[in-house]
Design an enzyme around this catalytic site. Structure first.
Site, PDB file in Angstrom:
ATOM      1  N   GLU A  45       0.849  -1.185   0.000  1.00 35.17           N
ATOM      2  CA  GLU A  45       0.000   0.000   0.000  1.00 35.17           C
ATOM      3  C   GLU A  45       0.890   1.241   0.000  1.00 35.17           C
ATOM      4  O   GLU A  45       1.943   1.264   0.631  1.00 35.17           O
ATOM      5  CB  GLU A  45      -0.891  -0.021   1.250  1.00 35.17           C
ATOM      6  CG  GLU A  45      -1.907   1.105   1.302  1.00 35.17           C
ATOM      7  CD  GLU A  45      -2.781   1.027   2.554  1.00 35.17           C
ATOM      8  OE1 GLU A  45      -3.911   1.529   2.515  1.00 35.17           O
ATOM      9  OE2 GLU A  45      -2.320   0.465   3.571  1.00 35.17           O
ATOM     10  N   LYS A 125     -10.590   0.283  -2.126  1.00 38.86           N
ATOM     11  CA  LYS A 125     -10.646  -0.182  -0.734  1.00 38.86           C
ATOM     12  C   LYS A 125     -12.020   0.049  -0.111  1.00 38.86           C
ATOM     13  O   LYS A 125     -12.537   1.162  -0.084  1.00 38.86           O
ATOM     14  CB  LYS A 125      -9.569   0.539   0.075  1.00 38.86           C
ATOM     15  CG  LYS A 125      -9.332   0.006   1.469  1.00 38.86           C
ATOM     16  CD  LYS A 125      -8.188   0.802   2.113  1.00 38.86           C
ATOM     17  CE  LYS A 125      -7.834   0.298   3.495  1.00 38.86           C
ATOM     18  NZ  LYS A 125      -6.796   1.151   4.124  1.00 38.86           N
ATOM     19  N   CYS A 163      -4.893  -3.769   3.150  1.00 35.88           N
ATOM     20  CA  CYS A 163      -4.615  -3.380   4.535  1.00 35.88           C
ATOM     21  C   CYS A 163      -5.764  -3.623   5.525  1.00 35.88           C
ATOM     22  O   CYS A 163      -5.979  -4.734   5.961  1.00 35.88           O
ATOM     23  CB  CYS A 163      -4.170  -1.911   4.554  1.00 35.88           C
ATOM     24  SG  CYS A 163      -3.276  -1.418   6.064  1.00 35.88           S
TER      25      CYS A 163
END
Length: 289
Positions: A45, A125, A163
């Site tokens: 990321e 995301k 993440c």
């Protein structure tokens, strides 16, 4: 059909708020991965940019058709391998609400680029990292996505995440049990307090419950000294479908590790414990494939 064994390049880096510096480091590591025969390289990321001040990430953002992503696509084509570009500051096509620093909000996007340099999947995301105790509230700069994304690749079917998604197991179970994923990609810039407590635990849990390889490229170390002094946990990691940690790059190592994954290992775990046939889809889902 993927080969019986595949090589994946796992990257751990310490990105700065300088796209050119970060690209040079990524290019060096991708070239090394190609020399070692990798079919896919996993970057973390914020591989292209990590901000030091409010609003920097939005200013740095570009569309996926922009010049920075074009450089990474060219890099994949140059070396004839796939790239997992896990966490790119994407400027949306439509105007968005104002975020921190007075700049428009962006997407945190994980792009998969094939060996021809084409973007074959892009995931925005879903779960934004809003954890004020760490000093980070991602929704101040980003908008959440709404789609589950997967794609086929030379190393198997990829589940594409980023993440903080790691804390939401239903996403990974959907990728495995509904969409048939073999490898779960979880590029990250985990914070030190959350990483020290939960990073390895969560990665191993996702691998075990989904009977998949987990590939988690990571940011490590302090990213700036003249701004927010953000620091990442590191410990880029690969976990096998039985929960064994195959690679762990620790707190401070920067660079590349090459790991070999085997289709037989995945098949063996799934044969011995056929979770896909034992789940109660009628009670808690997700839908059976």
């Amino acid at each position: 059909r993927p080969p019986e064994t595949s090589k994946i390049g796992l990257v751990q880096m310490c990105s700065r708020n300088d796209k050119d510096v970060n690209f040079e480091e990524c290019a060096r590591l991708v070239a090394e991965a190609a020399r070692q025969g990798c079919q896919l390289v996993a970057l973390p990321e914020c591989f292209s940019f990590i901000g030091a001040r409010p609003g920097e990430a939005q200013v740095a953002a570009e569309p996926l058709s922009g010049p920075i992503m074009a450089k990474y696509c060219a890099l994949a084509k140059q070396h004839g391998l796939w790239l997992s570009l896990g966490g790119f500051q994407e400027r949306p096509k439509q105007a968005t609400a104002e975020g921190e620093g007075g700049e428009a909000k962006i997407f945190n996007t994980h792009a998969i680029v094939d060996a021809d340099g084409q973007i074959v999947a892009d995931y925005r995301k879903i779960h934004l990292f809003d954890a004020p105790f760490t000093g980070l509230v991602e929704s101040k700069q980003s908008m959440a996505g709404s789609e589950v994304i997967f794609c086929d690749s030379p190393v198997g079917r990829l589940g594409v995440t980023i993440c903080y998604d790691l804390r939401f197991p239903e996403l990974y179970q959907k990728l495995r049990f509904e969409h048939g994923c073999d490898v779960l990609l979880i590029p990250a810039a985990f914070t030190v307090p959350t990483g020290s407590a939960h990073w390895e635990l969560l990665l191993r849990a996702r691998a075990v419950e989904c009977q998949c390889y987990v590939v988690a490229a990571a940011q490590a170390g302090r990213h700036n000294e003249d701004g927010n002094k953000r620091e990442s946990w590191g410990h880029a990691m690969v976990v096998d479908p039985w929960g064994k940690v195959l690679e762990d790059m620790g707190r401070s190592e920067l660079g590349l590790r090459v790991v070999e994954i085997a289709r037989a290992a995945t098949a063996d775990v799934r044969r011995r414990m056929p979770l896909i046939d034992q789940r109660r889809y009628d009670i808690y889902g997700p839908g059976k494939p």
